[in-house]
Write an enzyme that holds these catalytic residues in place. Structure first.
Site, PDB file in Angstrom:
ATOM      1  N   HIS A 162       0.813  -1.226   0.000  1.00  0.00           N
ATOM      2  CA  HIS A 162       0.000   0.000   0.000  1.00  0.00           C
ATOM      3  C   HIS A 162       0.844   1.272   0.000  1.00  0.00           C
ATOM      4  CE1 HIS A 162      -4.066  -1.761   0.645  1.00  0.00           C
ATOM      5  NE2 HIS A 162      -3.317  -2.790   1.000  1.00  0.00           N
ATOM      6  N   ASP A 372       3.550   9.712  -1.126  1.00  0.00           N
ATOM      7  CA  ASP A 372       2.353   8.971  -0.711  1.00  0.00           C
ATOM      8  C   ASP A 372       2.092   7.880  -1.743  1.00  0.00           C
ATOM      9  OD1 ASP A 372       0.082   8.358   0.739  1.00  0.00           O
ATOM     10  OD2 ASP A 372      -0.686  10.409   0.758  1.00  0.00           O
TER      11      ASP A 372
HETATM   12  P1  ADQ Z   1      -3.102   6.516   4.381  1.00  0.00           P
HETATM   13  O1  ADQ Z   1      -1.694   7.007   4.540  1.00  0.00           O
HETATM   14  O2  ADQ Z   1      -3.866   6.407   5.630  1.00  0.00           O
HETATM   15  O3  ADQ Z   1      -3.134   5.132   3.596  1.00  0.00           O
HETATM   16  P2  ADQ Z   1      -5.029   7.767   2.398  1.00  0.00           P
HETATM   17  O4  ADQ Z   1      -4.924   6.987   1.153  1.00  0.00           O
HETATM   18  O5  ADQ Z   1      -5.164   9.238   2.164  1.00  0.00           O
HETATM   19  O6  ADQ Z   1      -3.784   7.601   3.365  1.00  0.00           O
HETATM   20  O7  ADQ Z   1      -6.295   7.272   3.184  1.00  0.00           O
HETATM   21  C1  ADQ Z   1      -6.725   7.924   4.339  1.00  0.00           C
HETATM   22  C2  ADQ Z   1      -8.203   7.580   4.609  1.00  0.00           C
HETATM   23  O8  ADQ Z   1      -8.504   8.068   5.906  1.00  0.00           O
HETATM   24  C3  ADQ Z   1      -9.152   8.264   3.638  1.00  0.00           C
HETATM   25  O9  ADQ Z   1     -10.187   7.381   3.302  1.00  0.00           O
HETATM   26  C4  ADQ Z   1      -9.689   9.467   4.418  1.00  0.00           C
HETATM   27  O10 ADQ Z   1     -11.022   9.794   4.147  1.00  0.00           O
HETATM   28  C5  ADQ Z   1      -9.584   8.999   5.837  1.00  0.00           C
HETATM   29  N1  ADQ Z   1      -9.262  10.175   6.681  1.00  0.00           N
HETATM   30  C6  ADQ Z   1      -8.155  10.934   6.638  1.00  0.00           C
HETATM   31  N2  ADQ Z   1      -8.233  11.917   7.560  1.00  0.00           N
HETATM   32  C7  ADQ Z   1      -9.426  11.776   8.173  1.00  0.00           C
HETATM   33  C8  ADQ Z   1     -10.094  12.487   9.226  1.00  0.00           C
HETATM   34  N3  ADQ Z   1      -9.542  13.513   9.876  1.00  0.00           N
HETATM   35  N4  ADQ Z   1     -11.303  12.042   9.599  1.00  0.00           N
HETATM   36  C9  ADQ Z   1     -11.863  10.985   8.995  1.00  0.00           C
HETATM   37  N5  ADQ Z   1     -11.289  10.280   8.009  1.00  0.00           N
HETATM   38  C10 ADQ Z   1     -10.087  10.673   7.612  1.00  0.00           C
HETATM   39  C11 ADQ Z   1      -2.174   4.198   3.071  1.00  0.00           C
HETATM   40  C12 ADQ Z   1      -1.112   4.788   2.134  1.00  0.00           C
HETATM   41  C13 ADQ Z   1      -1.779   5.549   1.009  1.00  0.00           C
HETATM   42  C14 ADQ Z   1      -2.756   4.630   0.269  1.00  0.00           C
HETATM   43  C15 ADQ Z   1      -3.675   3.912   1.230  1.00  0.00           C
HETATM   44  C16 ADQ Z   1      -4.486   2.817   0.545  1.00  0.00           C
HETATM   45  O11 ADQ Z   1      -0.227   5.639   2.853  1.00  0.00           O
HETATM   46  O12 ADQ Z   1      -0.814   6.050   0.094  1.00  0.00           O
HETATM   47  O13 ADQ Z   1      -3.544   5.410  -0.618  1.00  0.00           O
HETATM   48  O14 ADQ Z   1      -2.946   3.278   2.282  1.00  0.00           O
HETATM   49  O15 ADQ Z   1      -3.652   1.900  -0.090  1.00  0.00           O
END
Ligand code: ADQ
Length: 470
Positions: A162, A372
């Site tokens: 991921h 990311d």
């Molecule tokens: P993350 O680093 O956690 O994931 P991301 O892909 O942006 O990053 O996913 C975050 C999730 O958390 C999103 O669905 C978002 O809506 C939710 N979220 C973020 N902040 C929030 C808040 N304050 N309140 C509620 N919800 C919130 C890791 C990798 C990424 C990759 C994903 C999936 O680092 O690059 O995209 O896995 O593979």
């Protein structure tokens, strides 16, 4: 739906459940939503670590799947999770935005915990009604594919990373680089978000293992077995977010936010509080923007929603302190008497409805990570905006997987160039509305055409094909 009809055994660091006020429930993330139909149709199990002292039930409402909790001791969690996974692999795989810590004891614990997971997978496979497909997730479990292969009796094995896979010259700094590659090569198919990460992996294998031949995206091992390295970008449930955009609850929350921010342009950041997400650089760009443009101090607001993350790790505690210091400094410098503060900082997770309302509110969504793997926030934003006929602009770092999919429809930023980013923040406010809508529509189409269901389908089909040597 994928053609895969075997039982599915998912293995990930954590189980897809949480304990809420009404007891245990399935998590609401896109991965669980997308896997639910597959697991429920073909039967399945999920194996993951859980630290709830009262133990996780073997099933929960809303997810018809066996749950198998792997119990770990406190020192094991410290070495495997907080240590090797989050302080060695995470920074190394995110292009060294902080220095990785190399610690032999952590490595030994990581090995031991991966073996513990393998034993549990073996037991689950033995009890499965038919040959199951094993799908292993992420950097916590990179030794597991090979350990499972030694014990599995012919199950197809897939692995998905991921996070980014770093360039070979960075990966080579890890003392245990051979062991990790060897662990991954136990899979039939190894999935990455982008072709760039996949190619970094293939080049690392070629550099370190002279006996392995790469033919396109297929790696041929010295014993003739083939492993496929594939690029499948993860995504969101686009229908779910489109619906969420226009529910009564979302409208209600939006109306309150519109009152609160009336007459101001809103910049928004939504992230886990992680040093890879570029939150400090973003705040510094905002500071330069407000320094140059005194009139914007009243006319704009910056909302940063940051979910607490990994606060057992020193670098994350330091990050929180420095983000809060930046916010305090900016508000101290630029709040005008009788007016609201420029930066609104929420250190918490918010509900999905609130998230959708903020996405609708934003004039400029700042997704500006230093690195990311993919970034789902960007995909959620364009989906919600397009579904509600919004005109928001996506300011998107060129160093995230999503940037490869959106091309020039997002406004691309280099977050390391803090000053350049501050000029971009200024210029996007002047983008034409018709142009903004057209860009949003195209980006939302990209998300819809390759949603999380498609990702699951492609991954599972790829693992099946890989196991057949096709
Ligand atoms: P993350 O680093 O956690 O994931 P991301 O892909 O942006 O990053 O996913 C975050 C999730 O958390 C999103 O669905 C978002 O809506 C939710 N979220 C973020 N902040 C929030 C808040 N304050 N309140 C509620 N919800 C919130 C890791 C990798 C990424 C990759 C994903 C999936 O680092 O690059 O995209 O896995 O593979």
């Amino acid at each position: 739906m994928p053609e895969v009809e075997r039982p599915l055994v998912v293995v990930a660091n954590r189980l897809p459940v949480s304990r809420g006020p009404d007891g245990w429930q399935a998590s609401s993330g896109g991965l669980v939503t997308a896997l639910r139909p597959v697991i429920e149709e073909a039967g399945g199990a999920w194996i993951g670590w859980d630290d709830d002292p009262d133990g996780v039930p073997s099933r929960v409402d809303g997810l018809d799947c066996e749950l198998h909790a792997v119990e770990l001791t406190v020192p094991q969690v410290r070495g495997y999770y907080h240590g090797f996974a989050n302080r060695t692999l995470w920074p190394l795989f995110h292009d060294l935005v902080v220095q990785p810590v190399i610690d032999r004891q952590w490595w030994q614990t990581y090995e031991a915990v991966n073996r513990r997971f393998a034993e549990r997978v073996e037991r689950v496979l033995q009890a499965a009604p038919a040959t199951a497909l094993v799908w292993i997730h992420d950097y916590h479990l990179m030794l597991l594919p090979e350990l499972v292969r030694q014990r599995s009796g012919g199950s197809p094995i897939g692995f998905f990373l991921h996070i980014p896979f770093p360039p070979p010259e960075l990966f080579a700094r890890l003392p245990w680089r051979d062991q990790l590659l060897n662990g991954l090569l136990g899979a039939d198919a190894i999935g990455f978000h982008t072709a760039q990460y996949r190619d970094n992996f293939i080049r690392s294998v070629q550099r370190l293992f002279s006996g392995v031949t790469a033919i396109g995206d297929t790696l041929v091992l010295p014993d003739g077995r083939q492993v496929r390295a594939v690029a499948h970008p993860i995504s969101i449930d686009a229908d779910e977010f489109s619906e969420l955009a226009n529910t009564d609850d979302t409208e209600r929350e939006l109306a309150e936010l519109c009152d609160q921010f009336a007459g101001r342009k809103v910049f928004l950041g939504v992230d886990r509080l992680d040093y890879t997400k570029g939150i400090r650089h973003r705040l510094q760009s905002l500071e330069l923007l407000l320094e140059r443009n005194p009139q914007l101090r009243r006319e704009t607001a910056f909302v940063q929603i940051a979910v607490p993350s990994r606060d057992d790790v020193q670098e994350y505690r330091q990050l929180r302190t420095s983000v809060e210091t930046e916010v305090g400094r900016i508000n101290g410098r630029f709040t005008e008497p009788g007016h609201d503060v420029p930066v609104h900082y929420l250190y918490r997770g918010v509900s999905r409805t609130a998230l959708a309302a903020y996405y609708r509110l934003a004039d400029v969504m700042c997704v500006t990570p230093l690195k990311d793997g993919m970034n789902l926030v960007a995909k959620e934003f364009v989906t919600v905006q397009a579904a509600s006929k919004g005109t928001g602009v996506l300011l998107l770092s060129e160093f995230c997987g999503t940037a490869m999919e959106f091309n020039d429809d997002a406004v691309r930023t280099n977050p390391f160039d803090v000053e350049g980013q501050s000029y971009l923040m200024e210029s996007v406010l002047g983008l034409d509305e018709v142009e903004r809508r057209a860009r949003l529509r195209r980006m939302a189409e990209v998300v819809r055409a390759a949603d999380v269901y498609r990702w699951v389908h492609d991954e599972l089909a790829g693992i099946e094909r890989g196991s057949l040597g096709l």
